[in-house]
Design an enzyme around this catalytic site. Structure first.
Site, PDB file in Angstrom:
ATOM      1  N   LYS A  28       0.819  -1.201   0.000  1.00 26.70           N
ATOM      2  CA  LYS A  28       0.000   0.000   0.000  1.00 26.70           C
ATOM      3  C   LYS A  28       0.863   1.266   0.000  1.00 26.70           C
ATOM      4  O   LYS A  28       2.082   1.195   0.088  1.00 26.70           O
ATOM      5  CB  LYS A  28      -0.957  -0.023   1.218  1.00 26.70           C
TER       6      LYS A  28
HETATM    7  C1  PLP Z   1      -5.231  -4.377   0.670  1.00 28.59           C
HETATM    8  C2  PLP Z   1      -6.700  -4.318   0.646  1.00 28.59           C
HETATM    9  C3  PLP Z   1      -7.483  -4.786   1.706  1.00 28.59           C
HETATM   10  C4  PLP Z   1      -6.937  -5.575   2.865  1.00 28.59           C
HETATM   11  O1  PLP Z   1      -5.930  -5.045   3.571  1.00 28.59           O
HETATM   12  P1  PLP Z   1      -4.888  -5.984   4.353  1.00 28.59           P
HETATM   13  O2  PLP Z   1      -4.201  -5.023   5.250  1.00 28.59           O
HETATM   14  O3  PLP Z   1      -3.975  -6.577   3.315  1.00 28.59           O
HETATM   15  O4  PLP Z   1      -5.657  -7.018   5.093  1.00 28.59           O
HETATM   16  C5  PLP Z   1      -8.844  -4.602   1.650  1.00 28.59           C
HETATM   17  N1  PLP Z   1      -9.429  -4.014   0.608  1.00 28.59           N
HETATM   18  C6  PLP Z   1      -8.722  -3.569  -0.443  1.00 28.59           C
HETATM   19  C7  PLP Z   1      -9.453  -2.898  -1.565  1.00 28.59           C
HETATM   20  C8  PLP Z   1      -7.342  -3.723  -0.474  1.00 28.59           C
HETATM   21  O5  PLP Z   1      -6.649  -3.323  -1.544  1.00 28.59           O
END
Ligand code: PLP
EC number: 2.6.1.102
Length: 385
Positions: free
Chosen positions: A194
């Site tokens: 992210k």
């Molecule tokens: C990355 C992501 C998540 C989940 O996040 P994690 O921290 O990896 O559990 C949920 N929704 C979207 C759209 C994502 O891109």
């Protein structure tokens, strides 16, 4: 082999700054690696400040935050939850954790997010079939704000609480208001790919003090207020550690810088790929009032203009040791969700057929970007005559 010539260029690798180490160092020096400590409260305060939301609970992942968010909104076995089909599976998995059913809704072409028309159609049809959906799981894919004006109006009309999955949209805004702050509950992810990362982590935000307190309670095994271990509800072990929160504090200092760089990378690709036949960055423009963090630069191929496909371009990039990925495969096309209701579907299926994500890490240099652009150009040799 050519792929050995360069270091691999990844899609969106972690990009640490200089201060994360200080926060982590302090936690270790103070022997405060656990339980919740100053880094955790500091990280939560940083997120509140950046998003303008009153309360934040830092958690072990974005998925955990969505799970708790659904519980906070009272979603349980047999309930239906409206959800875009075009998203990462982590959006919808927690719907299954709580024993509810996702009701998938197609995208619209300009933002790739939830189509307000299909959303209204889904709500009225579910009500006609005898069950009003319990909540709306709203996603801002690749950082692009969804059609918030229309969607908020529809949610208000049908009194649907919104769980806002802003996992990819930290630092994005709509009408100058940060994404994540529009729902009853908002969710961020600090996973390694992210825009900011704690290696793994997430956060739940809300303006409702009681909901925030409940989230903290559920995230720490739901221990009742008693001197002994007393439990009346199912709890979870979802709290972020004070060490990882230290990484998060260092990262939060960089949010503005990182958003600026992601947007520069998007603009660079837009300019330098413009000459290629049948390929262009997309969604190319932001609707009025929308400001995307441009987490990933994504491109669409036009089959009427080129014989290249996302897969041929991806394989071409691989020969240059450059990672790229197809867009999220719509959830209504996943074996996991066979049989789930779906409203529309051709828009997101078409995006999946035509789209590719390009390396967009904020540590990329101009030379890195050139390397990607040249490899993409090599993958588009033949315009369709
Ligand atoms: C990355 C992501 C998540 C989940 O996040 P994690 O921290 O990896 O559990 C949920 N929704 C979207 C759209 C994502 O891109």
């Amino acid at each position: 082999m050519r792929s050995q010539d360069h270091d691999r260029l990844f899609l969106s690798p972690p990009h640490l700054g200089r201060h994360e180490i200080n926060y982590v160092h302090k936690a270790i020096e103070d022997n405060w690696v656990a339980p919740a400590g100053p880094n955790l409260t500091g990280f939560e305060a940083d997120i509140c400040q950046a998003t303008g939301v009153a309360h934040c609970v830092a958690l072990s992942s974005g998925t955990a935050a969505i799970h708790l968010g659904l519980i906070l909104l009272g979603v349980g076995p047999g309930d239906e939850v409206l959800c875009p089909s075009f998203t990462f599976v982590a959006t919808a998995n927690p719907i299954l954790y709580v024993g509810a059913t996702p009701v998938f809704v197609d995208s619209e072409a300009d933002t790739w997010n939830l189509c307000p028309d299909r959303l209204r159609e889904a709500i009225t049809d579910r009500i006609a079939r005898g069950k009003k959906p319990k909540a709306l799981l709203l996603v801002h894919l690749y950082g692009m704000p969804a059609r918030l004006t229309e969607i908020l109006a529809i949610a208000a009309e049908y009194e649907l609480p919104i769980l806002e999955d802003a996992a990819e949209a930290l630092g994005s805004c709509f009408n100058n208001k940060p994404l994540g702050s529009f729902g009853t509950v908002g969710v961020f992810s600090f996973n390694g790919n992210k825009i900011l990362t704690t290696s793994g982590g997430g956060a739940l935000v809300t303006n409702d003090a009681a909901l925030a307190q409940k989230a903290r309670f559920l995230a720490t095994q739901a221990k009742d207020d008693a001197p002994h271990y007393q439990h009346s509800e199912v709890g979870y072990n979802y709290r972020l550690s004070n060490i990882l929160a230290g990484i998060g504090r260092g990262q939060m200092e960089l949010l503005c810088e990182r958003v600026k760089r992601r947007r520069e990378i998007f603009a660079w690709y837009k300019e330098h790929l413009a000459c290629l036949p049948g390929l262009g960055v997309a969604p190319a423009t932001e609707p009025a009032g929308s400001r995307s963090n441009r987490w990933l630069t994504t491109v669409l191929l036009d089959p009427t203009e080129t014989t290249a496909t996302p897969e041929t371009v991806r394989l071409q990039l691989e020969t240059h040791n450059v990672e790229s990925r197809p867009l999220w495969k719509p959830l209504h096309l996943q074996p996991l969700f066979v049989g789930a209701p779906m409203y529309g579907g051709s828009v997101c299926a078409n995006l999946f057929d035509r789209g590719l994500c390009l390396p967009s890490g904020t540590a990329m240099t101009e030379a890195d970007l050139r390397r990607v652009a040249e490899a993409v150009a090599e993958g588009l040799p033949v315009p369709v005559s």
